[in-house]
Design a protein around this motif. Sequence first.
Motif, PDB file in Angstrom:
ATOM      1  N   ALA B 312      -6.288  -7.785   3.252  1.00 22.97           N
ATOM      2  CA  ALA B 312      -5.724  -6.461   3.504  1.00 22.97           C
ATOM      3  C   ALA B 312      -5.463  -6.283   4.995  1.00 22.97           C
ATOM      4  O   ALA B 312      -4.390  -5.848   5.413  1.00 22.97           O
ATOM      5  CB  ALA B 312      -6.673  -5.384   2.987  1.00 22.97           C
ATOM      6  N   GLY B 316      -1.837  -5.955   7.586  1.00 26.92           N
ATOM      7  CA  GLY B 316      -1.577  -4.691   8.272  1.00 26.92           C
ATOM      8  C   GLY B 316      -2.139  -3.442   7.624  1.00 26.92           C
ATOM      9  O   GLY B 316      -1.805  -2.329   8.029  1.00 26.92           O
ATOM     10  N   LYS B 317      -2.994  -3.587   6.605  1.00 28.18           N
ATOM     11  CA  LYS B 317      -3.595  -2.401   6.021  1.00 28.18           C
ATOM     12  C   LYS B 317      -4.714  -1.894   6.924  1.00 28.18           C
ATOM     13  O   LYS B 317      -5.223  -2.616   7.788  1.00 28.18           O
ATOM     14  CB  LYS B 317      -4.155  -2.697   4.616  1.00 28.18           C
ATOM     15  CG  LYS B 317      -3.111  -2.628   3.515  1.00 28.18           C
ATOM     16  CD  LYS B 317      -2.433  -3.930   3.311  1.00 28.18           C
ATOM     17  CE  LYS B 317      -1.442  -3.946   2.174  1.00 28.18           C
ATOM     18  NZ  LYS B 317      -0.653  -5.200   2.201  1.00 28.18           N
ATOM     19  N   GLU B 360      -8.094   5.531   2.068  1.00 29.44           N
ATOM     20  CA  GLU B 360      -7.081   4.483   2.183  1.00 29.44           C
ATOM     21  C   GLU B 360      -7.737   3.132   2.443  1.00 29.44           C
ATOM     22  O   GLU B 360      -7.298   2.104   1.923  1.00 29.44           O
ATOM     23  CB  GLU B 360      -6.104   4.837   3.315  1.00 29.44           C
ATOM     24  CG  GLU B 360      -4.872   3.939   3.334  1.00 29.44           C
ATOM     25  CD  GLU B 360      -3.874   4.325   4.423  1.00 29.44           C
ATOM     26  OE1 GLU B 360      -3.846   5.513   4.833  1.00 29.44           O
ATOM     27  OE2 GLU B 360      -3.124   3.434   4.844  1.00 29.44           O
ATOM     28  N   TRP B 363      -9.541   1.736  -0.858  1.00 31.70           N
ATOM     29  CA  TRP B 363      -8.652   1.326  -1.949  1.00 31.70           C
ATOM     30  C   TRP B 363      -7.801   0.116  -1.596  1.00 31.70           C
ATOM     31  O   TRP B 363      -7.100  -0.431  -2.437  1.00 31.70           O
ATOM     32  CB  TRP B 363      -7.784   2.505  -2.418  1.00 31.70           C
ATOM     33  CG  TRP B 363      -8.620   3.526  -3.140  1.00 31.70           C
ATOM     34  CD1 TRP B 363      -8.830   4.816  -2.757  1.00 31.70           C
ATOM     35  CD2 TRP B 363      -9.385   3.337  -4.337  1.00 31.70           C
ATOM     36  NE1 TRP B 363      -9.688   5.437  -3.636  1.00 31.70           N
ATOM     37  CE2 TRP B 363     -10.041   4.557  -4.615  1.00 31.70           C
ATOM     38  CE3 TRP B 363      -9.585   2.246  -5.202  1.00 31.70           C
ATOM     39  CZ2 TRP B 363     -10.883   4.730  -5.718  1.00 31.70           C
ATOM     40  CZ3 TRP B 363     -10.421   2.413  -6.299  1.00 31.70           C
ATOM     41  CH2 TRP B 363     -11.053   3.640  -6.548  1.00 31.70           C
ATOM     42  N   ALA B 364      -7.848  -0.314  -0.340  1.00 39.56           N
ATOM     43  CA  ALA B 364      -7.048  -1.484   0.053  1.00 39.56           C
ATOM     44  C   ALA B 364      -7.769  -2.802  -0.224  1.00 39.56           C
ATOM     45  O   ALA B 364      -7.184  -3.872  -0.099  1.00 39.56           O
ATOM     46  CB  ALA B 364      -6.687  -1.388   1.533  1.00 39.56           C
ATOM     47  N   CYS B 365      -9.042  -2.703  -0.635  1.00 40.00           N
ATOM     48  CA  CYS B 365      -9.845  -3.933  -0.802  1.00 40.00           C
ATOM     49  C   CYS B 365      -9.471  -4.657  -2.095  1.00 40.00           C
ATOM     50  O   CYS B 365      -9.311  -4.047  -3.138  1.00 40.00           O
ATOM     51  CB  CYS B 365     -11.328  -3.566  -0.830  1.00 40.00           C
ATOM     52  SG  CYS B 365     -12.421  -4.944  -1.228  1.00 40.00           S
ATOM     53  N   THR B 366      -9.342  -6.001  -2.008  1.00 42.92           N
ATOM     54  CA  THR B 366      -9.042  -6.790  -3.208  1.00 42.92           C
ATOM     55  C   THR B 366     -10.315  -7.396  -3.793  1.00 42.92           C
ATOM     56  O   THR B 366     -10.249  -8.184  -4.729  1.00 42.92           O
ATOM     57  CB  THR B 366      -8.058  -7.940  -2.903  1.00 42.92           C
ATOM     58  OG1 THR B 366      -8.714  -8.882  -2.052  1.00 42.92           O
ATOM     59  CG2 THR B 366      -6.801  -7.448  -2.226  1.00 42.92           C
ATOM     60  N   THR B 386     -17.675  -1.036  -2.663  1.00 47.92           N
ATOM     61  CA  THR B 386     -17.828  -0.786  -4.094  1.00 47.92           C
ATOM     62  C   THR B 386     -18.582   0.515  -4.348  1.00 47.92           C
ATOM     63  O   THR B 386     -18.198   1.310  -5.207  1.00 47.92           O
ATOM     64  CB  THR B 386     -18.577  -1.951  -4.757  1.00 47.92           C
ATOM     65  OG1 THR B 386     -17.885  -3.163  -4.439  1.00 47.92           O
ATOM     66  CG2 THR B 386     -18.627  -1.808  -6.264  1.00 47.92           C
ATOM     67  N   ARG B 389     -16.320   3.404  -3.752  1.00 50.02           N
ATOM     68  CA  ARG B 389     -15.381   3.554  -4.861  1.00 50.02           C
ATOM     69  C   ARG B 389     -16.063   4.189  -6.068  1.00 50.02           C
ATOM     70  O   ARG B 389     -15.491   5.035  -6.749  1.00 50.02           O
ATOM     71  CB  ARG B 389     -14.829   2.181  -5.279  1.00 50.02           C
ATOM     72  CG  ARG B 389     -13.751   1.643  -4.368  1.00 50.02           C
ATOM     73  CD  ARG B 389     -13.203   0.356  -4.955  1.00 50.02           C
ATOM     74  NE  ARG B 389     -12.089  -0.159  -4.179  1.00 50.02           N
ATOM     75  CZ  ARG B 389     -11.345  -1.198  -4.554  1.00 50.02           C
ATOM     76  NH1 ARG B 389     -11.609  -1.821  -5.689  1.00 50.02           N
ATOM     77  NH2 ARG B 389     -10.351  -1.621  -3.804  1.00 50.02           N
ATOM     78  N   VAL B 393     -14.770   7.539  -7.909  1.00 48.59           N
ATOM     79  CA  VAL B 393     -14.307   7.515  -9.296  1.00 48.59           C
ATOM     80  C   VAL B 393     -15.242   8.301 -10.217  1.00 48.59           C
ATOM     81  O   VAL B 393     -14.805   9.131 -11.003  1.00 48.59           O
ATOM     82  CB  VAL B 393     -14.164   6.062  -9.792  1.00 48.59           C
ATOM     83  CG1 VAL B 393     -13.900   6.009 -11.286  1.00 48.59           C
ATOM     84  CG2 VAL B 393     -13.034   5.370  -9.039  1.00 48.59           C
ATOM     85  N   LEU B 403      -4.454   3.773 -10.965  1.00 49.32           N
ATOM     86  CA  LEU B 403      -5.730   3.262 -11.466  1.00 49.32           C
ATOM     87  C   LEU B 403      -6.263   4.143 -12.594  1.00 49.32           C
ATOM     88  O   LEU B 403      -6.854   3.658 -13.553  1.00 49.32           O
ATOM     89  CB  LEU B 403      -6.759   3.155 -10.341  1.00 49.32           C
ATOM     90  CG  LEU B 403      -6.563   2.022  -9.343  1.00 49.32           C
ATOM     91  CD1 LEU B 403      -7.747   1.930  -8.403  1.00 49.32           C
ATOM     92  CD2 LEU B 403      -6.342   0.684 -10.039  1.00 49.32           C
TER      93      LEU B 403
END
Lengths: 266, 431
Positions: B312, B316-317, B360, B363-366, B386, B389, B393, B403
Motif C-alpha cells: 500500500a 502511494g497510499k 483510510e 482500509w488500505a492494508c492487504t 486488524t 478494523r 466493523v 465491503l
Amino acid sequence: MSEQLNFEVPTMAELIAKGEEPEILFWVGCAGSYDERAQKTTRDICKILHHVGLKYAVLGTEESCTGDPAKRAGNEFLFQMQAMTNIEVLNGYNIKKIVTGCPHCFNTIKNEYPGLGGSYEVIHHTQLIQQLIDEGKLKAEGGESFKGKKITYHDPCYLGRGNDVYEAPRKALEVLDAQLVEMKRCKSNGLCCGAGGAQMFKEPEKGNKDINIERIEEALETNPQIVAASCPFCMTMLSDGVKLKDQSENVKVLDIAEITARANGL
Amino acid sequence: MIAQILFIALFIAAVALFSYNAKKVVRNIRLGKPADRSDQPQKRLMTMLKVAFGQTKMFFRPIPAFLHLLVYAGFVIVNIEVLEIMIDGVAGTHRIFHGLGGLYNVLIGAFEFLALGVWISCALFLIRRNVLKLKRFSGVEMTSWPKSDANYILITEILLMTAFLTMNAADAKLQALGYGHYVTAGAFPVSQFLQNLLPDSASSLVTIERGCWWFHIIGILAFLNYLPYSKHFHILFAFPNTYFSNLEPKGEFSNMQSVTNEVKAMLDPSFTPEPAEPGRFGAKDVNDLSWVNLMNAYTCTECGRCTSVCPANITGKLLSPRKIMMDTRDRLTEVGKNIDKSGNGFDDGKSLLDTYISREEIWACTSCNACTNACPINIDPLAIITELRRYAVMEESQSPASLNAMMGNIENNGAPWKYSPADRLNWAKEN
C-alpha cells in the motif's frame, strides 16, 4: 484441448449415499466455483485428481464461503458463523483430509478452523501436485511442452509468507524443464498482488498506482512467457495487470494446476 | 573520596530515575488486554536468541546489518569496560582489572577496535540519514522529533566512543611518563594515533583523562535515562519482544473468544458461555489492544523496513506500518500522562482510531504480512490494524460500502459475490 470434463465430479452426498468415503475432499472455494477464470483452474484440479486416480469428492452446493474475507475485513461474527456452519458439514462427513484450490481457504481452514472445532489435514493444490510428482504419479508428459519457456512464479501472500509454502509450486514448475526466473521480490519478500485482506472486494484507497500494476511491471521485467499463479485472486489481479499493460498477446497468466494439466495433456 | 561519593550518588540517582520511568512504561503496557504467550518456552527462547541476539532478520539487508552488528557488538562488549569503570568509580581505584596482565591488554585492544567500529558505523549511519537521505528514513510519520531522536542517538554514541579513545590516549601517555598511579596496563592499537594530538604536560593529561572518564560514565548514565523517551528503547525491548512474539503461521488471525461465545449461543440456545467481562469488540483506543501490541509499540525503533515493503505504501497510499506503531506508542504515552495527571478513567476525548490513525489507513492494508516479515524484531503492525478494523466493523458498522455488500453476500448466499448457492457446482456441468 477441451475444457469440458469428460467425467463426473463426485459430491460428498453422492459418495456417502453409495457408502463410500473419499481419500481427500477438494474444497473448491467461492472464486473457484463462480469466477469464470478460476473455474478453469478448478476443472484442471479435478482433471489432475481424476488422472492420478485419487478418490476425491467436492461438497458442491453444501460448500459455503470459509469466512476469510469477512475475517480480514474485521467481521469476526460473520467469519465464525461461516466457520462453524462449515465445520458442522465437514465433521458430519467425517472429513480427514482437504485440498483447497485457494490459498485463502487453505489458510483459514488449516489455521483458523481448529480452534473452532474443525481439525483436518489441509493442503493447497500446489502441495498436492508436488506430492504426486514426488510419488511418481504425475509427470510432465503427453501434453503441451513447456521446455525452455520462461516462467516466473508469483507467491500468493497466504501461501508464501502466511504459511511458508514456497517450494511446492516451484517443484511443480521444475519438472517442466522450463526456464524459471524469479522476480526481484520473491518468496518471503514477495510483493502482494493487491487483493488480500478483503481488498479484492473494494476499490483501492487513493494512491499513485495500483498494487497489481506495480507487481505486473516487476513480473514483466523478467520477460516471461508465462506468469504462474496459484491463487484465484492473484490470477484476477495479474491478468488485469497484463491486460492493462497490453501484453495479453505475449504473456499468459496461468495457475500451476492449469500448467500441470496442460503438460500432461489433460 | 569526594569523587567516589559523587560517583555513587550519580549512579544511584541515574538508576533510580531510570527505574521510575521504566516502571511507568511497564504500567502503560499493562493497560493492554491479556494475551497468553506462555506456551512453548523453548521455542520462544530460541526465537529470542536467533532474532534478537543473533540479529538474523537484519541480514536481509547486509550492509546496514553489518554496521548495526558493529554498533551492537561494541555496545555489548565495551560495557565490560564500563564494569571496570564502575568498580574504579566506587572503590577509587584505577584500571582495577590490570592485574589480568596479557588478557587485559587483549581486552583493551579489542575494545579500542570495537570503539572505532562503532564510531565509523555511527558516522556512516548519520551520513545515510542526513546526506544520502535514504527514502526509508522519510515519510509522513518521520517528523522532526523522530529524525532528531535518531541523530541524537548516533551523535551521543560517537561522543562516547571519542571520549573512550581519548581517555585511553591520555592514559597511555601518562603511563609512559610513569606519572602517579597510572600503572602500565592495556594495549592501545587505535588510540595511539590520538596521542600526538594531546598535550605533553602531565597535569593537562590528567585533566583530559579524568574529564573523558567522567564524560564517558555520565554519558552512559544519561543515555540510559534517555531510552524511555526514545525509539532507542529497542536495545532492551528487542529481547522480550521477540520472546513473546507470534509463533503461529503468519496467515493465521486470532479467533475472538468473545465472539465464539456469542456465535455458539446463537447456533445452540442451550449453550451458556462462562460470564466474561463486557468489553469492546476490536480496538478503538490503546487500552483495547493487547499488552503484546503495546510492547511492540515501545520496541519499534522506526527503521522503516516494514513501510518500505508495504504494497500500500509503495503505491502511494496513506498506510505506513511504521506509523501504526509510532501512533500506538505516542497515544499510549499520552494515555499514561493522563493517568499521571488525572488518575484512571480520565477521558481526553481522543482515541487511537481517528485521532491518530485514520480509517483510510486501516482500509488500505492487504494483510499481506510483508511488514511483519520485514521487522527485524518481530513487531506485528497487522495485528493492530486488524483490531481497529474489528472495532470499525463490529462496534460501529463502519466499513467501506463495497465491503458491506461483500459481507451481505456471504450472509445471504454463502459467497462474497451475488451468486445463488444452488449454482455452486455449475463449473462441473457447464461448457
